[in-house]
Design a protein around this motif. Structure first.
Motif, PDB file in Angstrom:
ATOM      1  N   PHE A  22     -67.018  61.364 -34.868  1.00 36.13           N
ATOM      2  CA  PHE A  22     -66.720  61.080 -36.273  1.00 36.13           C
ATOM      3  C   PHE A  22     -67.995  61.148 -37.097  1.00 36.13           C
ATOM      4  O   PHE A  22     -68.056  61.797 -38.162  1.00 36.13           O
ATOM      5  CB  PHE A  22     -66.070  59.699 -36.340  1.00 36.13           C
ATOM      6  N   ALA A  23     -69.060  60.501 -36.615  1.00 35.52           N
ATOM      7  CA  ALA A  23     -70.325  60.473 -37.341  1.00 35.52           C
ATOM      8  C   ALA A  23     -70.950  61.861 -37.449  1.00 35.52           C
ATOM      9  O   ALA A  23     -71.493  62.234 -38.501  1.00 35.52           O
ATOM     10  CB  ALA A  23     -71.294  59.509 -36.655  1.00 35.52           C
ATOM     11  N   VAL A  24     -70.872  62.640 -36.382  1.00 30.03           N
ATOM     12  CA  VAL A  24     -71.442  64.001 -36.397  1.00 30.03           C
ATOM     13  C   VAL A  24     -70.737  64.853 -37.445  1.00 30.03           C
ATOM     14  O   VAL A  24     -71.385  65.599 -38.202  1.00 30.03           O
ATOM     15  CB  VAL A  24     -71.323  64.637 -34.996  1.00 30.03           C
ATOM     16  N   CYS A  25     -69.416  64.767 -37.518  1.00 29.47           N
ATOM     17  CA  CYS A  25     -68.666  65.557 -38.503  1.00 29.47           C
ATOM     18  C   CYS A  25     -69.003  65.126 -39.932  1.00 29.47           C
ATOM     19  O   CYS A  25     -69.105  65.966 -40.827  1.00 29.47           O
ATOM     20  CB  CYS A  25     -67.169  65.418 -38.247  1.00 29.47           C
ATOM     21  N   CYS A  26     -69.188  63.840 -40.151  1.00 30.25           N
ATOM     22  CA  CYS A  26     -69.563  63.364 -41.485  1.00 30.25           C
ATOM     23  C   CYS A  26     -70.969  63.844 -41.865  1.00 30.25           C
ATOM     24  O   CYS A  26     -71.220  64.211 -43.019  1.00 30.25           O
ATOM     25  CB  CYS A  26     -69.503  61.838 -41.537  1.00 30.25           C
ATOM     26  N   ALA A  27     -71.887  63.845 -40.900  1.00 27.95           N
ATOM     27  CA  ALA A  27     -73.243  64.338 -41.178  1.00 27.95           C
ATOM     28  C   ALA A  27     -73.221  65.826 -41.503  1.00 27.95           C
ATOM     29  O   ALA A  27     -73.938  66.288 -42.412  1.00 27.95           O
ATOM     30  CB  ALA A  27     -74.136  64.071 -39.963  1.00 27.95           C
ATOM     31  N   LEU A  28     -72.394  66.584 -40.777  1.00 28.97           N
ATOM     32  CA  LEU A  28     -72.240  68.006 -41.069  1.00 28.97           C
ATOM     33  C   LEU A  28     -71.692  68.211 -42.473  1.00 28.97           C
ATOM     34  O   LEU A  28     -72.142  69.104 -43.205  1.00 28.97           O
ATOM     35  CB  LEU A  28     -71.307  68.638 -40.036  1.00 28.97           C
ATOM     36  N   ALA A  29     -70.725  67.385 -42.867  1.00 27.06           N
ATOM     37  CA  ALA A  29     -70.161  67.467 -44.211  1.00 27.06           C
ATOM     38  C   ALA A  29     -71.230  67.212 -45.266  1.00 27.06           C
ATOM     39  O   ALA A  29     -71.288  67.898 -46.289  1.00 27.06           O
ATOM     40  CB  ALA A  29     -69.019  66.467 -44.362  1.00 27.06           C
ATOM     41  N   THR A  30     -72.086  66.249 -45.036  1.00 25.50           N
ATOM     42  CA  THR A  30     -73.136  65.903 -45.999  1.00 25.50           C
ATOM     43  C   THR A  30     -74.061  67.084 -46.255  1.00 25.50           C
ATOM     44  O   THR A  30     -74.323  67.459 -47.403  1.00 25.50           O
ATOM     45  CB  THR A  30     -73.962  64.711 -45.481  1.00 25.50           C
ATOM     46  N   VAL A  31     -74.554  67.680 -45.195  1.00 27.39           N
ATOM     47  CA  VAL A  31     -75.480  68.814 -45.333  1.00 27.39           C
ATOM     48  C   VAL A  31     -74.808  69.983 -46.042  1.00 27.39           C
ATOM     49  O   VAL A  31     -75.374  70.601 -46.955  1.00 27.39           O
ATOM     50  CB  VAL A  31     -75.991  69.250 -43.939  1.00 27.39           C
ATOM     51  N   THR A  32     -73.569  70.285 -45.650  1.00 24.32           N
ATOM     52  CA  THR A  32     -72.847  71.422 -46.233  1.00 24.32           C
ATOM     53  C   THR A  32     -72.566  71.213 -47.717  1.00 24.32           C
ATOM     54  O   THR A  32     -72.701  72.143 -48.521  1.00 24.32           O
ATOM     55  CB  THR A  32     -71.531  71.657 -45.479  1.00 24.32           C
ATOM     56  N   LEU A  33     -72.169  70.010 -48.109  1.00 25.12           N
ATOM     57  CA  LEU A  33     -71.844  69.730 -49.507  1.00 25.12           C
ATOM     58  C   LEU A  33     -73.084  69.840 -50.397  1.00 25.12           C
ATOM     59  O   LEU A  33     -72.991  70.328 -51.531  1.00 25.12           O
ATOM     60  CB  LEU A  33     -71.228  68.336 -49.628  1.00 25.12           C
ATOM     61  N   VAL A  34     -74.243  69.408 -49.905  1.00 27.14           N
ATOM     62  CA  VAL A  34     -75.475  69.543 -50.686  1.00 27.14           C
ATOM     63  C   VAL A  34     -75.834  71.013 -50.866  1.00 27.14           C
ATOM     64  O   VAL A  34     -76.180  71.464 -51.971  1.00 27.14           O
ATOM     65  CB  VAL A  34     -76.636  68.778 -50.008  1.00 27.14           C
TER      66      VAL A  34
END
Length: 515
Positions: free
Chosen positions: A480-492
């Protein structure tokens, strides 16, 4: 006297606004049908005992059939009438809901969900294109799209709440039966309230393009599903490659047709393409992250379906409120700034959720989801307006279909791909766990999914949870945490790219500015 809406199109009357309410009901139902299944998955797992692959298909087939048929059904609506297609879809949706509710095997439920997806695809493209037709004034249209978007947020609110209550006291099939009376009401009201729209010069529906569009989407998804369920194998790249090759054939055919299924000329408009990509990416991450959130609440924290639904109400309310009030944000900051600021707020929310998921914090996850909603909703509604608004008026129907296709496909793909990443992380976390006290079937279930681990732990009947269950929950939280971190980088990164594209697009934002 102060004029609430600027000039630039005839103002809508009572019939148009009531018609918008009818369209919103349709949106709410197929949105609710997706969100309610998140809570029902543990009960379905216990009752039907699906395999890991079947579990993914049960969850994902609805969204993929919707995305696969959206453009087809949107084109069909242009040919024979959007209201007619909407009514047909409502009837089919009710019938498919009954079939899903009384499914006795995993295979029956998968087929019923597939039929629900096809029926949902007849509903989805009709709604946005009819909103565009109903509201000629740009400012009113922006507000109407906000209300239209609220229906999706309300589906996220009402679906888990009603579904959680039903699951607490009734069989899981009851979550599908609630669709039937609402669809019946839609069938009765729509012919009297909703005008008909169709394009008499749209040409014939190209059946080969329909088949090619499905043959593009489904093989790619099939490959990713099996990769998630059974781990990476070279053979799984074959269907993905086939889907990509068929997709190239599909695009080549669209260029030659006089009346293509997808109007590729729209992608030459920079603001249209940028808005479509931002829209797809936003939905991709939110749907994937919220699937994790619902499973996290039940399987990691041990909440009942009803408790999980009640805890999710604050974030769902944020989605609803922001959907209704997004037009104020757009009027204040303009369309481009709203998108860029929303992406950054969304990224902050997913970063906070990554930390909260890793720490297994209930309040942290729920607070982060509220922050995600603050950023996500204005972005989605603004990009939806730009997708339609930057397209030529005669292509509004095609643009609407592409907008909804991107959103539905993005959501379904987010569930599949982020779910695949989470599953891979989970399987890696369980590789060295001692499962020697379990049978081969039990060990396979525990090492494959957290749902399987929780169900096996229940069958053992021990008062103290086995050690491997704590490891399983930690593995799920890490995924769950890995997917959220991936989302953060991609959205920026997406915000940076979108800023450059919009800077060269020269978008006229005066049409929606408050006067």
């Amino acid at each position: 006297m102060h004029e609430e809406f600027p000039k630039g199109g005839q103002l809508a009357g009572r019939r148009e606004w009531i018609g918008l309410c009818v369209l919103s009901i349709a949106c709410l139902i197929y949105s609710m049908d997706l969100s309610v299944l998140f809570l029902a998955m543990p009960a379905i797992m216990a009752d039907l005992d699906p395999s890991a692959s079947e579990l993914l298909w049960i969850n994902d087939i609805y969204g993929f059939m919707v995305s696969g048929f959206l453009v087809t059904m949107g084109t069909l609506g242009d040919r024979i009438g959007r209201r007619r297609v909407l009514l047909f879809g409502a009837f089919a949706f009710g019938v498919a809901s009954a079939l899903a509710a009384f499914s006795s095997t995993s295979q029956q439920l998968i087929i019923s969900r597939a039929l629900l997806g096809i029926a949902g695809a007849t509903i989805a493209p009709s709604t946005l294109s009819l909103v565009v037709n109903l509201f000629q004034n740009e400012a009113e249209r922006t507000r109407a799209i906000g209300i239209w978007g609220t229906a999706f947020a309300l589906g996220g609110l009402v679906g888990p709440l009603i579904g959680g209550g039903l699951l607490q006291y009734f069989h899981w099939g009851s979550v599908f039966l609630i669709n039937i009376p609402v669809m019946a009401a839609l069938l009765i009201a729509a012919p009297f309230l909703l005008p008909e729209y169709k394009n008499d010069e749209g040409g014939k529906l190209d059946l080969l393009s329909v088949l090619l569009s499905l043959a593009t989407v489904l093989p790619v998804i099939y490959g990713f599903k099996h990769m998630a369920a059974y781990g990476f194998e070279v053979s799984q790249l074959v269907p993905i490659a086939i889907g990509i090759l068929v997709g190239a054939w599909f695009v080549r055919r669209q260029k030659k047709l006089e009346h293509p299924l997808i109007d590729l000329a729209l992608f030459r408009i920079p603001a249209f393409t940028a808005s479509l990509m931002v829209n797809l990416a936003g939905v991709f991450f939110v749907f994937g992250v919220f699937l994790f959130q619902n499973l996290f609440l039940q399987l990691v924290l041990g909440l009942s379906p009803l408790e999980a639904a009640l805890w999710s109400i604050p974030s769902a309310l944020i989605f609803t409120i922001m959907s209704l009030q997004s037009y104020r944000v757009i009027n204040r900051f303009g369309q481009v700034k709203t998108i860029l600021l929303g992406l950054l707020v969304n990224a902050i929310g997913t970063a906070a959720m990554a930390i909260a998921a890793y720490m297994e914090s209930l309040l942290g996850v729920l607070g982060s989801s509220m922050l995600v909603g603050l950023g996500f909703v204005p972005v989605i509604l603004t990009t939806t307006g730009l997708i339609v608004g930057t397209a030529p008026p005669e292509r509004a129907g095609s643009a609407s279909a592409l907008s909804e296709t991107g959103a539905e496909f993005g959501g379904a793909l987010g569930v599949a791909l982020l779910g695949s990443i989470g599953t891979i992380v989970y399987r890696m976390s369980m590789q060295d766990v001692d499962l020697s006290g379990l049978s081969d079937a039990q060990a396979l279930a525990v090492s494959t999914t957290l749902t399987g681990a929780v169900e096996v732990a229940k069958t053992l009947g021990n008062e103290v949870s086995p050690v491997w269950l704590d490891t399983a929950r930690s593995g799920f939280s890490l995924g769950f945490a890995v997917c959220c971190a991936l989302a953060t980088v991609t959205l920026v990164l997406l915000a940076v790219i979108a800023r450059k594209v919009y800077a060269t697009s020269h978008i006229d934002e005066s049409a929606v500015a408050a006067h």
